[in-house]
Design a protein around this motif. Sequence first.
Motif, PDB file in Angstrom:
ATOM      1  N   LEU A  32       0.816  -1.216   0.000  1.00  0.00           N
ATOM      2  CA  LEU A  32       0.000   0.000   0.000  1.00  0.00           C
ATOM      3  C   LEU A  32       0.847   1.262   0.000  1.00  0.00           C
ATOM      4  O   LEU A  32       0.390   2.315  -0.449  1.00  0.00           O
ATOM      5  CB  LEU A  32      -0.950  -0.007   1.205  1.00  0.00           C
ATOM      6  N   GLY A  33       2.055   1.163   0.527  1.00  0.00           N
ATOM      7  CA  GLY A  33       2.967   2.311   0.487  1.00  0.00           C
ATOM      8  C   GLY A  33       2.362   3.550   1.120  1.00  0.00           C
ATOM      9  O   GLY A  33       1.969   3.552   2.291  1.00  0.00           O
ATOM     10  N   LYS A  34       2.259   4.635   0.360  1.00  0.00           N
ATOM     11  CA  LYS A  34       1.785   5.916   0.881  1.00  0.00           C
ATOM     12  C   LYS A  34       0.358   6.237   0.426  1.00  0.00           C
ATOM     13  O   LYS A  34      -0.079   7.385   0.519  1.00  0.00           O
ATOM     14  CB  LYS A  34       2.734   7.031   0.429  1.00  0.00           C
ATOM     15  N   ASN A  35      -0.362   5.256  -0.059  1.00  0.00           N
ATOM     16  CA  ASN A  35      -1.728   5.467  -0.544  1.00  0.00           C
ATOM     17  C   ASN A  35      -2.682   5.427   0.645  1.00  0.00           C
ATOM     18  O   ASN A  35      -3.077   4.352   1.117  1.00  0.00           O
ATOM     19  CB  ASN A  35      -2.088   4.388  -1.574  1.00  0.00           C
TER      20      ASN A  35
ATOM     21  N   ARG B  58       4.135   7.923  10.032  1.00  0.00           N
ATOM     22  CA  ARG B  58       4.708   9.138   9.457  1.00  0.00           C
ATOM     23  C   ARG B  58       4.779   8.944   7.942  1.00  0.00           C
ATOM     24  O   ARG B  58       5.252   7.926   7.457  1.00  0.00           O
ATOM     25  CB  ARG B  58       6.129   9.403   9.995  1.00  0.00           C
ATOM     26  N   ASP B  59       4.302   9.938   7.213  1.00  0.00           N
ATOM     27  CA  ASP B  59       4.435   9.934   5.764  1.00  0.00           C
ATOM     28  C   ASP B  59       4.050   8.592   5.131  1.00  0.00           C
ATOM     29  O   ASP B  59       4.931   7.798   4.743  1.00  0.00           O
ATOM     30  CB  ASP B  59       5.875  10.304   5.386  1.00  0.00           C
ATOM     31  N   PRO B  60       2.770   8.249   5.021  1.00  0.00           N
ATOM     32  CA  PRO B  60       1.639   9.148   5.314  1.00  0.00           C
ATOM     33  C   PRO B  60       1.089   8.935   6.719  1.00  0.00           C
ATOM     34  O   PRO B  60       1.499   8.005   7.426  1.00  0.00           O
ATOM     35  CB  PRO B  60       0.618   8.703   4.275  1.00  0.00           C
ATOM     36  N   VAL B  61       0.151   9.796   7.069  1.00  0.00           N
ATOM     37  CA  VAL B  61      -0.608   9.661   8.312  1.00  0.00           C
ATOM     38  C   VAL B  61      -2.074   9.528   7.938  1.00  0.00           C
ATOM     39  O   VAL B  61      -2.594  10.303   7.130  1.00  0.00           O
ATOM     40  CB  VAL B  61      -0.389  10.879   9.236  1.00  0.00           C
ATOM     41  N   LEU B  62      -2.742   8.535   8.519  1.00  0.00           N
ATOM     42  CA  LEU B  62      -4.154   8.308   8.208  1.00  0.00           C
ATOM     43  C   LEU B  62      -5.040   9.232   9.046  1.00  0.00           C
ATOM     44  O   LEU B  62      -4.560   9.966   9.911  1.00  0.00           O
ATOM     45  CB  LEU B  62      -4.500   6.836   8.461  1.00  0.00           C
ATOM     46  N   LYS B  63      -6.328   9.136   8.802  1.00  0.00           N
ATOM     47  CA  LYS B  63      -7.267   9.937   9.594  1.00  0.00           C
ATOM     48  C   LYS B  63      -7.199   9.519  11.058  1.00  0.00           C
ATOM     49  O   LYS B  63      -7.036   8.331  11.366  1.00  0.00           O
ATOM     50  CB  LYS B  63      -8.685   9.744   9.065  1.00  0.00           C
ATOM     51  N   PRO B  64      -7.339  10.483  11.986  1.00  0.00           N
ATOM     52  CA  PRO B  64      -7.305  10.126  13.418  1.00  0.00           C
ATOM     53  C   PRO B  64      -8.310   9.046  13.786  1.00  0.00           C
ATOM     54  O   PRO B  64      -8.059   8.228  14.668  1.00  0.00           O
ATOM     55  CB  PRO B  64      -7.616  11.456  14.119  1.00  0.00           C
ATOM     56  N   LEU B  65      -9.447   9.026  13.092  1.00  0.00           N
ATOM     57  CA  LEU B  65     -10.478   8.046  13.399  1.00  0.00           C
ATOM     58  C   LEU B  65      -9.956   6.620  13.260  1.00  0.00           C
ATOM     59  O   LEU B  65     -10.344   5.727  14.031  1.00  0.00           O
ATOM     60  CB  LEU B  65     -11.682   8.265  12.464  1.00  0.00           C
ATOM     61  N   ILE B  66      -9.068   6.385  12.286  1.00  0.00           N
ATOM     62  CA  ILE B  66      -8.531   5.040  12.070  1.00  0.00           C
ATOM     63  C   ILE B  66      -7.748   4.579  13.305  1.00  0.00           C
ATOM     64  O   ILE B  66      -7.940   3.472  13.820  1.00  0.00           O
ATOM     65  CB  ILE B  66      -7.614   5.025  10.824  1.00  0.00           C
TER      66      ILE B  66
ATOM     67  N   GLY C 215       1.847  10.912  19.785  1.00  0.00           N
ATOM     68  CA  GLY C 215       0.599  11.383  20.377  1.00  0.00           C
ATOM     69  C   GLY C 215      -0.273  12.198  19.450  1.00  0.00           C
ATOM     70  O   GLY C 215      -1.467  12.392  19.737  1.00  0.00           O
ATOM     71  N   ASP C 216       0.279  12.648  18.310  1.00  0.00           N
ATOM     72  CA  ASP C 216      -0.524  13.484  17.418  1.00  0.00           C
ATOM     73  C   ASP C 216      -1.269  12.674  16.361  1.00  0.00           C
ATOM     74  O   ASP C 216      -1.899  13.240  15.470  1.00  0.00           O
ATOM     75  CB  ASP C 216       0.365  14.518  16.724  1.00  0.00           C
ATOM     76  N   LEU C 217      -1.229  11.339  16.445  1.00  0.00           N
ATOM     77  CA  LEU C 217      -1.946  10.528  15.460  1.00  0.00           C
ATOM     78  C   LEU C 217      -3.449  10.495  15.732  1.00  0.00           C
ATOM     79  O   LEU C 217      -4.236  10.227  14.825  1.00  0.00           O
ATOM     80  CB  LEU C 217      -1.399   9.092  15.455  1.00  0.00           C
ATOM     81  N   TYR C 218      -3.846  10.725  16.976  1.00  0.00           N
ATOM     82  CA  TYR C 218      -5.253  10.570  17.373  1.00  0.00           C
ATOM     83  C   TYR C 218      -5.634  11.725  18.279  1.00  0.00           C
ATOM     84  O   TYR C 218      -4.797  12.512  18.721  1.00  0.00           O
ATOM     85  CB  TYR C 218      -5.458   9.224  18.081  1.00  0.00           C
ATOM     86  N   ASN C 219      -6.926  11.809  18.551  1.00  0.00           N
ATOM     87  CA  ASN C 219      -7.455  12.842  19.454  1.00  0.00           C
ATOM     88  C   ASN C 219      -7.194  12.397  20.884  1.00  0.00           C
ATOM     89  O   ASN C 219      -7.858  11.482  21.400  1.00  0.00           O
ATOM     90  CB  ASN C 219      -8.947  13.043  19.203  1.00  0.00           C
ATOM     91  N   ASN C 220      -6.233  13.037  21.515  1.00  0.00           N
ATOM     92  CA  ASN C 220      -5.801  12.605  22.848  1.00  0.00           C
ATOM     93  C   ASN C 220      -6.935  12.682  23.859  1.00  0.00           C
ATOM     94  O   ASN C 220      -7.076  11.805  24.722  1.00  0.00           O
ATOM     95  CB  ASN C 220      -4.619  13.476  23.277  1.00  0.00           C
ATOM     96  N   THR C 221      -7.757  13.706  23.775  1.00  0.00           N
ATOM     97  CA  THR C 221      -8.834  13.906  24.760  1.00  0.00           C
ATOM     98  C   THR C 221      -9.797  12.733  24.744  1.00  0.00           C
ATOM     99  O   THR C 221     -10.230  12.246  25.805  1.00  0.00           O
ATOM    100  CB  THR C 221      -9.577  15.216  24.453  1.00  0.00           C
TER     101      THR C 221
END
Length: 848
Positions: free
Chosen positions: A416-419, A446-454, A479-485
């Motif tokens: 899948l690479g960066k898709n 990192r590079d790429p980053v998916l949606k936080p929901l994932i 810690g910035d991959l998802y909504n920490n709260t």
Amino acid sequence: QETRSNEESTDESEEDESEEEPKLKYERLSNGVTEILQKDAASCMTVHEKFLALGTHYGKVYLLDVQGNITQKFDVSPVKINQISLDESGEHMGVCSEDGKVQVFGLYSAEEFHETFDCPIKIVAVHPQFVRSHFKQFVTGGKKLLLYERGWMNRWKPSVLHEGEGNIRNVKWRGHLIAWANNMGVKILDMISKQRITNVPRDDISLRPDMYPCSLCWKDNLTLIIGWGNSVKICSVKERHASEMRDLPNRYVEIVFQFDTEFYISGLAPLCDQLVILSYVKEISEKTEVECCARPRLDIVQPLPESCEEISSDALTVRGFQENECRDYHLEYSEGESLFYIISPRDVVVAKERDQDDHIDWLLEKKKYEEALMAAEISQKTIKKHKILDIGLAYVNHLIEKGEYDLAARKCQKILGKNTELWEFEVYKFKEIGQLKAISPYLPRRDPVLKPLIYEMVLHEFLESDYEGFATLIKEWPGDLYNNTIIVQAVVDHLKKDPQNRTLLRTLAELYTYDQRYGRALEIYLTLRHKDVFQLIHKHNLFSSIRDKIVLLMDFDSEKAVDMLLDNEDKISIDRVVEELENRPELQHVYLHKLFKRDHHKGQRYHEKQISLYAEYDRPNLLPFLRDSTHCPLEKALEICQQRNFVEETVYLLSRMGNSRSALKMIMEELQDVDKAIEFAKEQDDGELWEDLILYSIDKPPFITGLLNNIGTHVDPILLIHRIKEGMEIPNLRDSLVKILQDYNLQILLREGCKKILVADSLSLLKKMHRTQMKGVLVDEENICESCLSPILPSDASKSFNVVVFHCRHMFHKECLPVSSTVSPVQFCNICSAKHRGPGSAILEMKK
């Protein structure tokens, strides 16, 4: 029957169901060929790199392109076309038919030759270089092999090359060599010398030559391949050595390979160093038990000297194969493109070498996805049909179907690479089958980053079933991959059900750290006594947050805590730490002790306090502290040591305060250790102490023994011996006296040795001084008189002069040297005497 054969398998070949990959792929030549063969039947075909020439049973010759489209049509005869021949340029064609007609004509010119014979002409072959004027030659074969040559006035002159051995049924012309086959065997003619150079006899004479014709094929200008019946021979034309010629041809033929095949040969073609063989097959019908025609086979074999190795074997489904005989099949090939044409009356099948796309197709068909993916990656610039991504996705789906979820997830990283869209699609696919845990370690961070929901979806999956896995992900994922709260709230909700769960608490502390709520994270770490607490403080500079948590830190790990506090005393002062530890003196001592070891002066205001702390918690280090501290109040220390009856410390303090006699007395009375008392007296080196020690020991025989053994080098033993009372029993007195005498003898020997060394050194130095003073001194024009500063030697060498030279190398004119005030005959250098460097007496007086 034709209808039934058309309804058979749509594949042009059926390979054996095995793991071995086929070497060739097949397709029918369609378009115009299909139209022709619906009304007519193919009798022969010749292949040129630019086009195809197809002859039929109804006497037609069609020129076709490589897709089978008709480009030109010739009505040659009303009966079967037996042979079509083309020169190498593809500009001239020779055609012969069953009614004896022979035509040789130019496809792009008006040049043409017609001849009709009284017998069927089976073959025709034009010279490969027919396009050139001096190679206007062709041969025909019926009952005779005739050579036609164009001569003067454009007339064609025939000449017989061979006759008398039956009908000639096949001719192949290559370069200057012509090979033909008749009922007896195969001959080769050298057109340069017009000599026949070989005869290769037929092996199986029982086979009818009209039903099982000979197949000839030139691999190159000097290599002929012969197939007849089930026998294959590969012949090499070689030059004969001049010494062997005599009346023999200058060339000869050597059979380099010879082997038999399982079936009857209908055609041959070279493929690199291998052979392609078209075979006619008969088999016994399972239903009627009668021998019938089976599908022809196309085999690739590797020739060996007396056998062959089968590389591949394919059974071909050609239309009407049930009715065909061995003579109905022909094999033609295109040298430049490795294309093989299988011609039968109702069908023309093209065999091609399989390319990388075909190889990948076969791998996918066999579900060898990993090999297919590797092959596509290696050949990504050459493949046209496949895409690496499509193969990879098919591979992932295949692994999921097999239940190998971890391997499928791992392959997603590479495929899948960066898709991001494909990543998210695959994650939802894993969610549907309940395998989010399998793909979680391989999600891109990192590079790429998916949606936080994932990422949140994966974390919730772990939080519901695997606290340890959840903690691992929180630690590994930024810690910035998802909504920490959202995740913090989810963890807090789970802690309500299990408030003492250490894994959740530790993870919550990490989440607080990501959210920069360091104070709350620190509280949890301290509660858990977690090893990362010090790393957290250092990393985020939380020293302001631990001012009131010093006791907790010290309780957790006093060594690390003290090192951290001392390393950062600019952020948390010494006074603040001591104040916080006031109610925990044992911890206060640990802190102050390390502070003192680092720097004896920083905590000087606490040295008085430390006396009590050392006395209470660390007595072994009390005496070193008293020795090293210059700020410790000695009276206070003495008071504490006396209260606790610390004899060694008290002795040290008394001696340091100048009360050596009291210290010695304490050693003698409290410790009763004569060796320690003697050692103390040696350290102080005070005669009164030795007197006190002797007086105290005089009535104690063991002490006297100790003194006798140790004081010989510090005090005259006679002083002690004179005071020993008459009749007192002293243990080991004899040994002590012997030791005293030995020590005395040793001292005498040492003094004598020193004296000898001094005398020898003095003598050596005296001799050295004498040798030095006896040496000559160079005096030249550069030397000056130290008094008048003029050259020491006169400019006129004939004049008389007097010079005085001292050992110190100062020089004077005799008349410039001051008169000595003493009556001593020895003169001294005024300069050296004035500088107090020691006088130098004159060593030489020069006169002339």
